[in-house]
Design a protein around this motif. Structure first.
Motif, PDB file in Angstrom:
ATOM      1  N   ALA A 129       5.813  -4.573  -5.466  1.00  0.00           N
ATOM      2  CA  ALA A 129       4.625  -3.921  -6.033  1.00  0.00           C
ATOM      3  C   ALA A 129       4.163  -2.807  -5.087  1.00  0.00           C
ATOM      4  O   ALA A 129       4.574  -2.746  -3.932  1.00  0.00           O
ATOM      5  CB  ALA A 129       3.527  -4.956  -6.224  1.00  0.00           C
TER       6      ALA A 129
ATOM      7  N   TRP B 156       0.444  -8.465  -0.293  1.00  0.00           N
ATOM      8  CA  TRP B 156      -0.116  -9.767  -0.651  1.00  0.00           C
ATOM      9  C   TRP B 156      -1.317  -9.629  -1.569  1.00  0.00           C
ATOM     10  O   TRP B 156      -2.158  -8.796  -1.313  1.00  0.00           O
ATOM     11  CB  TRP B 156      -0.522 -10.542   0.615  1.00  0.00           C
ATOM     12  N   PRO B 157      -1.467 -10.427  -2.657  1.00  0.00           N
ATOM     13  CA  PRO B 157      -0.550 -11.487  -3.078  1.00  0.00           C
ATOM     14  C   PRO B 157       0.503 -11.013  -4.088  1.00  0.00           C
ATOM     15  O   PRO B 157       1.153 -11.856  -4.704  1.00  0.00           O
ATOM     16  CB  PRO B 157      -1.500 -12.491  -3.736  1.00  0.00           C
ATOM     17  N   ALA B 158       0.660  -9.717  -4.243  1.00  0.00           N
ATOM     18  CA  ALA B 158       1.647  -9.208  -5.208  1.00  0.00           C
ATOM     19  C   ALA B 158       3.057  -9.397  -4.635  1.00  0.00           C
ATOM     20  O   ALA B 158       3.230  -9.619  -3.428  1.00  0.00           O
ATOM     21  CB  ALA B 158       1.378  -7.739  -5.498  1.00  0.00           C
ATOM     22  N   PRO B 159       4.063  -9.303  -5.469  1.00  0.00           N
ATOM     23  CA  PRO B 159       5.445  -9.344  -4.978  1.00  0.00           C
ATOM     24  C   PRO B 159       5.737  -8.163  -4.043  1.00  0.00           C
ATOM     25  O   PRO B 159       5.036  -7.147  -4.079  1.00  0.00           O
ATOM     26  CB  PRO B 159       6.268  -9.241  -6.280  1.00  0.00           C
TER      27      PRO B 159
ATOM     28  N   THR C  19       2.620 -17.830   4.827  1.00  0.00           N
ATOM     29  CA  THR C  19       1.673 -18.286   3.808  1.00  0.00           C
ATOM     30  C   THR C  19       2.448 -18.814   2.601  1.00  0.00           C
ATOM     31  O   THR C  19       2.055 -19.793   1.969  1.00  0.00           O
ATOM     32  CB  THR C  19       0.771 -17.110   3.370  1.00  0.00           C
TER      33      THR C  19
ATOM     34  N   ARG D 164       6.248 -14.502   3.417  1.00  0.00           N
ATOM     35  CA  ARG D 164       5.078 -13.698   3.042  1.00  0.00           C
ATOM     36  C   ARG D 164       3.822 -14.208   3.752  1.00  0.00           C
ATOM     37  O   ARG D 164       3.698 -15.400   4.024  1.00  0.00           O
ATOM     38  CB  ARG D 164       4.865 -13.773   1.514  1.00  0.00           C
TER      39      ARG D 164
END
Lengths: 145, 145
Positions: A115, A109-112, A81, A102
């Motif tokens: 996280a 997802w969608p955090a790093p 993605t 990712r």
């Protein structure tokens, strides 16, 4: 900079060795590092250097060219993605670039990736992704860098 | 790629504008984004492009040169423990590089800025850092890019 005795990236490859070049190497993360993000590659400068701007411009060009080629392979082979690129080095201040595929189904997802987890691992999709990694590794190993 | 109507980095600068160039701009994060990491700069490609490898090589060179110059200014002006560089774009897939000055006293150190807080903010040290930002901004604005 002299290699400090306690630098793990001076002592060891730092993961599954995919390609070794004169000035840098490319590894794939394994073990706990890769449980949620199996397509997590690192391009590691061989000498002990902390910051991106500690490298001379030609060396930076060489290392970034490797990062670019790894991203290109990941996009072609794994259809992520999004690709995430990062050079942090707070824990291990030995210059390395993360190149991570990712997916919108991955656990952060969608955090790093750093996280807290947002959801459970999707083991079925992870297994499918892991099944593609040998081919991806081979394409990275075949790069002319 | 055409700018999607809902891309915040197509609609707005994305922070305090420090320098605007033809192809990219440099901003400093403000508000909640900057509460723990006030020296958080972003180099943002003006056109809507998602991935680093979507840029043509000369454009990538221009943008990376800006990242390098911003890191150089941060190191000179702010003496961080470490600089963190990242291009993620999972939430906003519009190409931008984070250039963040990290300190061994900051709220996440040594974890990435996206990890959960490890300690309280050190308000006194943050205030001293914030007091240096005008000079740092001016040095970035004065860069020939």
């Amino acid at each position: 900079m002299a290699a400090p005795d306690d630098c793990p990236l001076c002592r060891e490859d730092g993961g599954l060795l995919i390609a070794r070049h004169d000035k840098f190497r490319i590894i794939r993360a394994t073990g706990a590092d890769a449980a949620d993000f199996p397509a997590c590659y690192r391009v590691i400068w061989n000498d002990h250097v902390a910051e991106w701007t500690d490298l001379a411009p030609p060396e930076r060009g060489e290392l970034m060219q490797a990062v670019i080629q790894v991203e290109t392979v990941l996009r072609a082979q794994l259809r992520p993605t999004k690709v995430n690129l990062a050079s942090l080095g707070n824990v291990v201040p030995h210059l390395h670039w993360h190149v991570i595929a990712r997916y919108d189904w991955d656990s952060r997802w969608p955090a790093p990736v750093w996280a807290p987890a947002a959801r459970e691992r999707d083991e079925a999709r992870l297994a499918k992704l892991i099944a593609c990694l040998d081919t991806c590794d081979a394409a990275i190993a075949a790069l002319t860098l």
